[in-house]
Design an enzyme around this catalytic site. Structure first.
Site, short mmCIF file in Angstrom:
data_model
loop_
_atom_site.label_atom_id
_atom_site.label_comp_id
_atom_site.label_asym_id
_atom_site.label_seq_id
_atom_site.Cartn_x
_atom_site.Cartn_y
_atom_site.Cartn_z
CB SER A 140 -0.78 0.14 1.25
OG SER A 140 -1.60 1.22 1.41
CE1 TYR A 153 -3.62 -2.33 4.94
CE2 TYR A 153 -3.00 -0.13 4.59
CZ TYR A 153 -3.46 -1.26 4.08
OH TYR A 153 -3.48 -1.62 2.88
CE LYS A 157 -0.90 -3.90 3.34
NZ LYS A 157 -1.09 -5.12 2.74
#
Length: 252
Positions: A140, A153, A157
């Site tokens: 991402s 998150y 990533k």
């Protein structure tokens, strides 16, 4: 550039039952690949299988908790048996750890990072027997562009990005290519931004306005990049993290 020729490639997609994962599966199938999909939910996998088979694809599916190493190992073995080997691995699953509590951090570590590490580890003996092996990790832009809404998150990533480059370095002499794609804000039915369009309309509008290309991307945009990076057309590309974001991660 001609359409990627994947011939009879045997492709594993972790997290392939909906959204970006299903779009990637459909794109590979259109180019002649045979597929094995895993996801946590058996019902979603069955719907994905029916959709893909209706379009002429050969599809193996297996429910799998990607936080469980034994379940991952069993899926990879079953997929290799069903397909007759493995040429391409796509790690698309995410724990979506958007909070800052321990559960969010653990989900990011277990699913976004370690599920990819384990899937690749179990697939490597099969990839070493492939004529055109490739690994693709779905990351991402949050891994490179800080955001105040998703510390767990984003950190997971970022770790996945570094793992991608490190694994590419380890496997380069074996000509096993390892790359990642980093989608920006992608809207698809049932996805995060589809939900936020109604639940958080101000945030939805603000993020949409910031994307230079004018709006959210589509899962098909990510799928096209995935197919390219795994195809012979990208045979000289490894260790790269490709943003697919309509300019969203560019400096303002």
């Amino acid at each position: 550039m001609p359409a990627p020729d994947l011939g009879d490639a045997r492709v594993l997609i972790a997290g392939g039952s909906r959204g970006i994962g299903l779009a990637i599966a459909a794109a590979f199938a259109r180019h002649g690949a045979r597929l094995s999909l895993c996801a946590r939910g058996a019902d979603g996998l069955q719907r994905a299988r029916e959709t893909l088979e209706a379009a002429g694809a050969q599809v193996h599916v297996q429910a799998c908790d990607l936080a469980d190493p034994a379940r991952i190992e069993a899926w990879v073995a079953a997929a290799a048996d069903a397909l007759g080997g493995i040429d391409i691995v796509v790690n698309n699953a995410s724990g979506f750890g958007n909070g800052n509590d321990d559960a969010s951090w653990q989900a990011g570590f277990d699913i976004d990072l370690m599920a990819a590490v384990r899937t690749n580890r179990f697939a490597l003996p099969h990839l070493r027997r492939s004529a055109a092996p490739a690994i693709l990790n779905v990351s991402s832009i949050n891994g490179r562009v800080p955001t105040p809404r998703a510390a767990a998150y984003s950190t997971a990533k970022a770790a996945l990005d570094y793992y991608t480059v490190t694994l590419a370095t380890e496997l380069a002499r074996e000509r096993i290519r390892v790359n990642a794609i980093a989608p920006g804000s992608i809207e698809f039915p049932g996805g995060l931004w589809d939900q936020r369009r109604t639940s958080e309309p101000a945030l939805y509008a603000r993020i949409r306005e910031r994307i230079p290309f004018g709006g959210f991307g589509d899962a098909a945009d990510v799928a096209a990049a995935a197919v390219f990076l795994c195809s012979p057309a990208a045979r000289w590309i490894t260790g790269q993290v490709l943003a697919v974001d309509g300019g969203q991660s560019l400096p303002a």
